[in-house]
Motif scaffolding. Structure first.
Motif, PDB file in Angstrom:
ATOM      1  N   ALA A   1      33.066  34.236  40.265  1.00 25.57           N
ATOM      2  CA  ALA A   1      33.462  35.523  40.858  1.00 25.57           C
ATOM      3  C   ALA A   1      32.994  36.686  39.996  1.00 25.57           C
ATOM      4  CB  ALA A   1      34.975  35.580  41.024  1.00 25.57           C
TER       5      ALA A   1
ATOM      6  N   LYS B   1      36.102  30.338  43.441  1.00 26.32           N
ATOM      7  CA  LYS B   1      36.569  29.424  44.484  1.00 26.32           C
ATOM      8  C   LYS B   1      36.686  28.020  43.906  1.00 26.32           C
ATOM      9  CE  LYS B   1      31.892  28.791  46.446  1.00 26.32           C
ATOM     10  NZ  LYS B   1      31.080  28.907  47.678  1.00 26.32           N
TER      11      LYS B   1
ATOM     12  N   ASP C   1      38.731  34.723  49.402  1.00 29.22           N
ATOM     13  CA  ASP C   1      37.314  35.085  49.513  1.00 29.22           C
ATOM     14  C   ASP C   1      37.180  36.493  50.097  1.00 29.22           C
ATOM     15  OD1 ASP C   1      34.566  34.783  49.292  1.00 29.22           O
ATOM     16  OD2 ASP C   1      34.353  33.784  51.217  1.00 29.22           O
TER      17      ASP C   1
END
Length: 287
Positions: free
Chosen positions: A151, A136, A43
């Motif tokens: 993303a 994720k 992240d």
């Protein structure tokens, strides 16, 4: 921010693509986040932005060997007939749920790498696809939360051997060695334009073959992320290719298939141009 993976001087790297070149991230933050997939797992997109902000490019855009967005062999889910006009050109109705296959890694090449027309078929076709990159782990994600797991987006050419696809099995026709391209980069979700402004286009030897906008997808991005997360765990770096617009070669009259010497360019607003020349398998094996 546009992120890409590449090989330079024999070393696999990743970085931020700008109009003037590539700002390398491997030497800047690679000790903590060694690959683009690890960056997503951690992240750490913010860290990538901070590390590249205000930096001069380390490599020219033509000075690297591009990889198909990621170094790791991520899972790529694909579906068909997801633009109404594409379904109509084949005499079919748009799907009410995704009907597709998985794309294997060995079928992919990066930007500026040649795609290969197999020696056993000349029915080699093109399909430009707006492709979702998962950011994720996603499992049983509701549609109204799906975008939190995205993303960004990239371009994929779903290279297809139409005779094998029709006469044998879809996944056979879609997974020949080095028949599909991906790249040149992933644009992060925050930098991607609105879907109604995102043009998806294929050019063959400079002539436009396919052109549409992402807002015309029958099954949209949130639905697809939610749907695929219902039957499997989507992991950072996994991708969902959303289907191709009308204009594919085998539906033209007469049919138009790729041949050695052709130049295929696929462009999507906000991402860039995926360029892949076409060569014959004999030439590819000699390289």
């Amino acid at each position: 921010m546009r992120l890409c993976s590449y090989r330079q001087a024999g070393r696999d790297r990743y970085g931020v693509m700008t109009d003037g070149g590539i700002v390398d991230l491997t030497d800047r933050i690679g000790d903590k986040h060694p690959t683009l997939v690890r960056l997503l797992e951690d992240d750490a997109l913010k860290a990538a932005g901070e590390a590249s902000a205000g930096q001069k490019p380390d490599f020219g855009l033509d000075d690297v060997e591009y990889l198909p967005v990621t170094l790791e062999p991520v899972t790529i889910f694909c579906l068909g007939l997801n633009y109404a006009e594409h379904a109509a050109e084949g005499g079919q109705e748009p799907p009410s749920f995704p009907r597709g296959f998985v794309k294997v890694r060995q079928s992919l090449v990066g930007h500026n790498q040649p795609i290969v027309r197999p020696s056993i078929s000349d029915k080699f076709d093109f399909e430009v696809e707006y492709t979702i990159v998962i950011g994720k782990p996603a499992r049983h994600v509701p549609e109204d939360k799906a975008m939190e797991y995205v993303a960004g987006y990239t371009i994929m050419n779903d290279g297809s051997l139409r005779d094998y696809q029709k006469e044998r099995a879809t996944d056979h026709g879609k997974n020949f060695w080095r028949t599909s391209g991906m790249g040149p980069c992933m644009v992060t979700r925050d930098a991607a334009p609105a879907w109604k402004d995102t043009v998806v286009e294929t050019r063959l030897n400079g002539s436009v073959m396919q052109r549409d906008t992402v807002d015309h997808l029958v099954l949209g991005v949130p639905f697809l992320v939610s749907y695929f997360s219902r039957f499997t765990l989507l992991r950072p770096g996994d991708m969902i290719a959303t289907g191709s617009p009308a204009g594919v070669g085998h539906r033209r009259k007469p049919p138009l298939f790729l041949k050695p010497g052709d130049m295929l360019e696929m462009e999507i607003t906000g991402i860039g141009v995926l360029r892949t020349p076409v060569i014959d398998e004999a030439e590819a094996l000699e390289r």
